[in-house]
Design an enzyme around this catalytic site. Structure first.
Site, short mmCIF file in Angstrom:
data_model
loop_
_atom_site.label_atom_id
_atom_site.label_comp_id
_atom_site.label_asym_id
_atom_site.label_seq_id
_atom_site.Cartn_x
_atom_site.Cartn_y
_atom_site.Cartn_z
N ASP A 12 63.29 34.45 70.72
CA ASP A 12 61.87 34.34 70.44
C ASP A 12 61.30 33.27 71.38
O ASP A 12 62.03 32.61 72.10
CB ASP A 12 61.69 33.95 68.96
CG ASP A 12 60.25 33.67 68.59
OD1 ASP A 12 59.38 34.50 68.95
OD2 ASP A 12 59.99 32.64 67.96
N LYS A 54 50.21 39.37 65.96
CA LYS A 54 49.10 38.53 65.51
C LYS A 54 48.07 39.29 64.67
O LYS A 54 47.50 38.72 63.74
CB LYS A 54 48.43 37.85 66.72
CG LYS A 54 49.38 36.95 67.52
CD LYS A 54 50.25 36.05 66.63
CE LYS A 54 51.24 35.23 67.42
NZ LYS A 54 52.36 34.73 66.62
#
EC number: 3.11.1.1
Length: 271
Positions: A12, A54
């Protein structure tokens, strides 16, 4: 170059490799809700669904019972997709403007990554950030010395992002990895650990550098052991359902895990 049985490690970004505490996205979610609707959320609410793409993250914040209650009190309804679109539209330019300020690698990240490369291990990466944010972050991180072999953004694939395995598997394809059990997924959030499990990989959760502990680097450095243990417990609780194979404090602790996974692979173990 040694011949490791591990073919790739997929990292990540925020809270794992860069941006200790994952503050870039968190503070901007708060700002985007305020800018889009003059609506207040706190940092804990902004952190709750971290690891999702998001747009999905904004939707998940809106579904937190306390947020939904306040939204209904203010607007007389729950958050709609159009509301989410409006907050996302506010989020994007804010995130692009701020992400470079949070691009500095976490302590020892570059050294650990380069050590993996020296063993012939490929470096993949995926992020909950959309591509236009990654296009800002990638070159700044490169200036700091972090250059993964491949990057997948959350909106790159029509199938979507975490917790599904698609971003991790896109790395597998592009890096010419022949066996998913020879891959390791490293992440600071539960959705990223689920992603690794769903892709058939070994998984490593980070307790102190990421979203779940929510410490700044300065707080981390200044903390006594009791404070750190409290932060670890808070993060462990968030990771329980995703059940990573390993839990470590930060990327600095990854080399010992890599050695252990190499030994387990050599003994014929699978994730």
């Amino acid at each position: 170059m040694s011949n490791s049985p591990i073919q790739a490690v997929i990292f990540d970004w925020a809270g794992t490799i860069v941006d200790f505490g994952s503050f870039a996205p968190t503070s901007i979610f708060v700002e985007a809700f305020k800018q889009g609707f003059d609506f207040d959320i706190d940092l804990e609410e902004a952190r709750e669904p971290m690891g999702l793409g998001k747009w999905d993250h904004i939707q998940a914040v809106g579904r937190i019972p306390a947020v939904d209650k306040r939204w209904n009190e203010k607007f007389g309804r729950s958050m709609t997709n159009e509301d989410i679109d409006a907050i996302y539209a506010a989020f994007m330019p804010l995130q692009k403007a701020k992400v470079a300020d949070h691009a500095e690698p976490i302590l020892n990240a570059v050294e650990v990554v380069n050590g993996l490369k020296d063993k012939g291990i490929k470096i993949g990466s995926c992020s909950g950030y959309p591509r236009e944010v990654m296009d800002v972050l990638i070159p700044v991180a490169a200036d700091y010395g972090y250059q993964p072999d491949y990057v997948v953004a959350t909106d790159d694939l029509p199938q979507g992002g975490r917790p599904a395995p698609f971003m991790a598997l896109k790395n597998v394809i592009e890096l010419d990895v022949t066996d998913v059990k020879a891959c390791v997924k490293v992440d600071d959030s539960a959705p990223g650990i689920f992603e690794g499990h769903n892709a058939g990989m070994w998984t490593v959760g980070l307790l102190l550098s990421g979203n779940e502990a929510g410490l700044t680097f300065e707080e981390y450095q200044a903390a006594d052991e009791a404070t750190l243990e409290k932060a670890r417990e808070k993060a462990r609780a968030k990771f329980i359902k995703s059940a990573p194979h390993y839990l470590i404090d930060t990327i600095s602790d990854l080399p010992e895990v890599i050695v252990d996974i190499e030994q387990r692979l050599a003994a014929g173990e699978r994730p």
